[in-house]
Scaffold this motif. Structure first.
Motif, short mmCIF file in Angstrom:
data_model
loop_
_atom_site.label_atom_id
_atom_site.label_comp_id
_atom_site.label_asym_id
_atom_site.label_seq_id
_atom_site.Cartn_x
_atom_site.Cartn_y
_atom_site.Cartn_z
N TYR A 1 35.88 39.02 33.68
CA TYR A 1 36.34 37.93 32.90
C TYR A 1 35.42 37.33 31.90
CZ TYR A 1 38.81 33.56 31.06
OH TYR A 1 39.30 32.71 30.33
N TYR A 2 34.24 36.93 32.52
CA TYR A 2 33.03 36.53 31.74
C TYR A 2 32.05 37.32 31.03
CZ TYR A 2 34.55 31.74 33.37
OH TYR A 2 35.30 30.73 33.52
N SER B 1 38.98 39.88 45.10
CA SER B 1 38.88 38.28 45.15
C SER B 1 40.26 37.86 44.94
CB SER B 1 37.73 38.07 43.94
OG SER B 1 38.12 38.83 42.77
N ASN B 2 41.37 38.72 44.95
CA ASN B 2 42.59 37.78 44.77
C ASN B 2 43.32 37.43 46.00
OD1 ASN B 2 42.73 38.28 42.14
ND2 ASN B 2 43.42 40.17 42.11
N PRO B 3 43.71 36.38 46.28
CA PRO B 3 44.22 35.74 47.36
C PRO B 3 45.78 36.37 47.67
CG PRO B 3 44.94 34.29 45.60
CD PRO B 3 43.98 35.37 45.17
N GLY B 4 46.07 36.24 48.94
CA GLY B 4 47.59 36.91 49.20
C GLY B 4 47.61 38.31 49.36
N ALA C 1 45.73 36.61 58.87
CA ALA C 1 45.90 35.41 60.06
C ALA C 1 46.15 36.41 61.25
CB ALA C 1 46.84 34.47 59.54
N PRO D 1 39.15 34.64 48.69
CA PRO D 1 39.24 34.99 50.03
C PRO D 1 37.89 34.92 50.82
CG PRO D 1 40.46 36.78 48.89
CD PRO D 1 39.80 35.70 47.80
N THR E 1 37.37 23.61 35.49
CA THR E 1 36.68 24.82 36.23
C THR E 1 36.48 26.00 35.74
OG1 THR E 1 38.64 25.59 37.21
CG2 THR E 1 37.85 23.85 38.42
N GLN E 2 35.90 26.93 36.26
CA GLN E 2 36.10 28.28 35.62
C GLN E 2 37.59 29.10 35.81
OE1 GLN E 2 35.57 27.65 38.50
NE2 GLN E 2 35.77 29.57 40.02
N ASN E 3 37.77 30.08 34.92
CA ASN E 3 38.73 30.63 35.08
C ASN E 3 39.47 31.11 36.43
OD1 ASN E 3 41.16 32.22 33.84
ND2 ASN E 3 39.92 34.06 34.64
N ASN E 4 40.61 30.84 36.96
CA ASN E 4 41.25 31.20 38.19
C ASN E 4 40.48 31.23 39.39
OD1 ASN E 4 42.85 32.75 39.82
ND2 ASN E 4 42.36 34.65 39.01
N GLY F 1 41.16 30.47 42.18
CA GLY F 1 41.87 30.93 43.47
C GLY F 1 41.47 32.20 43.62
N GLY F 2 41.04 33.18 42.59
CA GLY F 2 40.30 34.47 42.48
C GLY F 2 39.10 34.31 42.24
N ASN G 1 35.44 34.23 44.02
CA ASN G 1 34.66 34.11 45.46
C ASN G 1 33.34 33.42 45.29
OD1 ASN G 1 36.37 35.48 47.40
ND2 ASN G 1 35.41 37.67 46.74
N ASP H 1 29.60 36.32 44.31
CA ASP H 1 29.61 36.88 43.10
C ASP H 1 30.45 36.20 42.07
OD1 ASP H 1 32.22 37.52 43.88
OD2 ASP H 1 32.11 39.49 43.74
N LEU I 1 27.75 32.00 38.38
CA LEU I 1 27.91 31.20 37.04
C LEU I 1 26.97 30.08 37.08
CD1 LEU I 1 31.74 30.53 36.70
CD2 LEU I 1 30.49 31.86 35.18
N THR J 1 43.89 32.43 57.54
CA THR J 1 45.07 32.00 56.64
C THR J 1 44.51 31.42 55.33
OG1 THR J 1 46.24 31.83 58.56
CG2 THR J 1 47.36 31.24 56.47
N GLN K 1 42.97 33.78 53.00
CA GLN K 1 43.69 34.50 52.36
C GLN K 1 44.39 33.83 51.16
OE1 GLN K 1 44.01 37.91 51.79
NE2 GLN K 1 42.21 38.30 53.19
N ASN K 2 45.24 32.72 51.60
CA ASN K 2 46.29 32.41 51.00
C ASN K 2 45.89 31.03 49.99
OD1 ASN K 2 47.83 34.21 51.87
ND2 ASN K 2 48.80 32.98 53.60
N GLY L 1 44.11 30.25 47.75
CA GLY L 1 44.15 30.65 46.39
C GLY L 1 45.33 30.63 45.54
N LEU L 2 46.50 31.09 46.47
CA LEU L 2 47.84 30.99 46.01
C LEU L 2 48.35 29.39 45.72
CD1 LEU L 2 49.55 33.91 48.28
CD2 LEU L 2 48.67 34.19 45.80
#
Lengths: 306, 420
Positions: A138-139, A248-251, A269, B199, B247-250, B252-253, B255, B258, B263, B390, B393-394, B396-397
């Motif tokens: 993105y950046y 790096s995406n959740p879920g 989990a 995550p 914040t920065q973009n996204n 929840g996605g 880490n 990196d 940043l 959990t 993993q979750n 971020g959603l």
């Protein structure tokens, strides 16, 4: 009489058990060790209850299978897998066909272009995927910089993090790494078509498009068939592209059955190797059925005779 | 007829060969077979950094082997693969003698581990900081021996702060939001706060903030994941990106390593929650970034809490390895070993003697002062091992624009309670 016939048989090349074993042994050991043993272990694991630490606690019966098949994320994951495999295989074969046509013509620098096409195939999937992760960033990604400086987009796009783009971005990489093999397979197929067939067609006044549709495509059929089947299996089983680009995406919103299986075992989990093994058995069945249905649809045997 | 007999023989022979191979594979690495004491131990260590981990452990191995005469088979594994590999080792019966991990309670609950009474010299145990003994204790016994620790604090970019006209670090959440807005307003790619809720390590980011809002995961033996304070915390974290857009973009996605850290290392982020290895990177590689470190701002006007993390060196019960394991701990916790290692990796000590040794290091002072009162996650509960996954993993959603923080915490609470 008996002795003579025996000698005759041996002379014709029938080996004794010991000789046969000697020749077949290494291959059989490999097949049993690398294919059969892991497969048996996989099935055995899928019927066990495992602790989060990996310790086997006892028999699970079929509960791993029922848990897997009823997990709420499964429909989404199966849908993703369908889109991923379908899009990558179709695009790969179409682009491969065009590229093969191009590469089989004589032109200046053809050798150069052929080498260039091999490169994505020769580099490891993990490396290509990492590279694309940087390109899509993105950046700092090159793609956003390029599109921004050309004023095609007004603000950067989150290629890997925005759910509207994630799958398409991954498919593009999947196609990029699958095209070389497919293109070369089809180049070989094109080279195998005798030149006199084309000559006859031209004499009969066929247009290029007619010739392509009525001669090239039917005669390429075996090569296309192999290309589709092998790609189906490779793309379905492809782990690194999705694992890295979706990392790096959740879920589980962008996972396919293969990365989902891994997450079930080690990241989610559940953290359950038994459940994951059930998923593994399911995956093998799915790909077997998919290939079987495809071969049925294209009338595999007929194609072989043609 | 004859042909089928031959095939039968071939298949049988092949099957025998492969079974022999397989059984070799299963028993090759294990040292349980013979009676008496083991001649070698298998030690699995997490790779904290490419530069220092191998150097230290190679030297440690040499010293250990010279002292004890027991061979030490060292295996260093990347953090990303460690969980998978250790789980596979246990699944296939190829159990290590010592394992370095970020969780231990599930292993203890499975009855696989030695407790401190069996393998840790009394003097060594007495030297370990009580907060870490507590977090390493499951069911009244000390199983999770800490190898090192780290504490988190607020890092802020002083150049960006002065450009935004901010003179000091925020101490409350209101100030934090206001400062983050000012930094974002500078433009030119500046991001108020780099928030990693992807995550990799999201449970840490969440814990830091909720501890500083009077929240916790577990209180007095009861799960309190969906408490009022925690729900307010997660809503605040979501608002930072969705409502205030500081914040920065996204997030929840994104880490930690990196994403958020990089940043900050590029001077783009006004603030980030960091720890001493980030400090090391800023002081050696990214020297252009001017920064300072402050305690976390609080949401409840109480004193700032320091969130800490420790990893563990646990030992597995195997026949005849008790003395070898004991010797391992004795050597590891000797000040010349453990302090060398912690200094090289840029982490914090877990022993009282280590605290004394590092107390004069000005860079570590901000953390060391709080170390004895450090606030840890409930790693002593095996259920936490799954709760943590959990969250990773979750969460971020839950902080995405269409996410529901309250429902996420309610589900998590239900998961934790069901595990009991």
């Amino acid at each position: 009489m008996g002795g003579r016939s025996r000698r005759q048989r041996r002379a014709r090349g029938t080996a004794s058990v010991a000789e046969a074993l000697l020749w077949l042994g290494p291959a059989l050991v490999l097949i049993v060790g690398i294919v059969l043993y892991p497969a048996i272990t996989l099935v055995a694991t899928s019927f066990g209850t495992y602790s989060i630490t990996g310790l086997r606690k006892g028999d699970a019966g079929t509960s791993n299978y029922t848990n897997f098949l009823t997990s709420p994320d499964l429909p989404r994951v199966i849908g993703n897998t369908g889109i991923w495999v379908g899009a990558v295989v179709v695009l790969t074969v179409l682009i491969g066909l065009a590229l093969a046509q191009f590469l089989s013509k004589e032109f200046v620098g053809r050798r150069f272009v052929r080498w260039a096409v091999i490169v994505p195939w020769a580099s490891a999937l993990v490396i290509s995927s990492q590279l694309f992760k940087l390109i899509y960033d993105y950046y700092h990604g090159v793609l956003n910089q390029l599109l921004l400086s050309l004023h095609i987009i007004q603000k950067p796009i989150d290629w890997l993090g925005d759910n509207h783009f994630t799958m398409a971005s991954m498919v593009a990489v999947g196609v990029f790494v699958s095209v070389p093999f497919t293109a070369y397979l089809l180049v070989a197929g094109l080279n195998a078509i005798p030149a006199d067939v084309y000559e006859a067609a031209r004499i009969d006044g066929g247009s290029p498009w007619q010739i392509y549709r009525r001669i090239t495509l039917p005669l390429l059929r075996p090569a296309i068939l192999i290309g589709v089947v092998l790609n189906l299996i490779y793309v379905f089983n492809s782990f690194p592209v999705i694992w890295i680009l979706n990392g790096s995406n959740p879920g589980f919103g962008n996972d396919t059955l293969i990365t989902y299986m891994y997450k079930l075992a080690f990241r989610s989990a559940q953290h359950d190797v038994g459940l994951s093994a059930a998923a593994g058995v399911f995956n093998v069945l799915i790909i077997l059925i998919a290939v079987g249905v495809y071969l049925r649809l294209v009338n595999w045997r007929e194609g072989k005779e043609a | 007829m004859k042909k089928s007999v031959r095939w039968g023989a071939i298949v049988a022979a092949a099957a025998i060969t492969s079974m022999t191979l397989a059984s070799c594979g299963a028993s090759g690495g294990s040292t349980t077979a013979k009676s008496g004491d083991v001649k070698s131990i298998k030690v699995v260590i997490a790779e904290y950094s490419k530069d220092h981990t191998k150097t230290f452990w190679d030297a440690f191995t040499k010293t250990y082997e010279k002292q004890t005469g027991v061979k030490l088979n060292l295996q260093i594994i990347n953090w990303n693969d460690l969980d998978q590999q250790s789980s596979t080792m246990i699944q296939t019966g190829n159990v290590p003698d010592i394992l370095n991990e970020n969780a231990y309670a599930s292993y203890a609950a499975d009855g696989l581990l030695y407790s401190a009474d069996e393998v840790l010299p009394a003097a060594t145990k007495a030297d370990i900081i009580p907060a870490f003994v507590k977090s390493g204790t499951y069911n009244g016994k000390f199983y999770g021996m800490p190898d090192l620790s780290s504490a988190r604090a607020l890092f802020y970019n002083t150049d960006l702060f002065s450009a935004a006209g901010i003179s000091k670090a925020p101490t409350t959440w209101d100030e934090f939001t206001a400062d983050a807005k000012k930094v974002t307003a500078i433009g030119n790619g500046a991001v108020g706060y780099a928030q990693p809720l992807g995550p990799e390590e999201a449970q840490a980011e969440f814990a830091i903030w909720l501890f500083n809002n009077g929240g916790d995961f577990k209180k007095n033996g009861k799960w309190t994941i969906n408490s009022k304070q925690n729900a307010a915390t997660l809503q605040y974290l979501k608002d930072l990106s969705v409502k205030d857009k500081v914040t920065q973009n996204n997030p929840g996605g994104t880490n930690r390593t990196d994403g958020a850290f990089s940043l900050f290392e590029q001077g783009k982020a006004g603030m980030v929650v960091g720890f001493s290895p980030l400090q090391g990177a800023l002081d050696t590689q990214y020297t252009g970034v001017k920064y300072a470190i402050a305690p976390m701002p609080t949401g409840d006007n109480a004193a700032p809490q320091t969130y800490g993390v420790t990893d563990y060196l646990m030992s597995f019960k195997k026949k005849g390895n008790q003395d070898a394991v004991k010797a391992f701990y004795k050597l590891y916790y000797s000040p010349s070993q453990i302090n060398t290692w912690i200094k090289a990796e840029g982490f914090l000590p877990v022993t009282t003697s280590g605290l004394a040794k590092f107390k004069d290091d000005p860079k570590l002072k901000v953390y060391l002062d709080t170390l004895p009162n450090i606030h840890l996650t409930p790693t002593d509960d095996p259920e936490w091992d799954k709760i943590k996954l959990t969250i990773q993993q979750n969460i971020g959603l839950a902080v995405a624009p269409n996410g529901d923080p309250k429902k996420f915490l309610d589900d998590l609470q239900a998961q934790a309670e069901a595990g009991k």
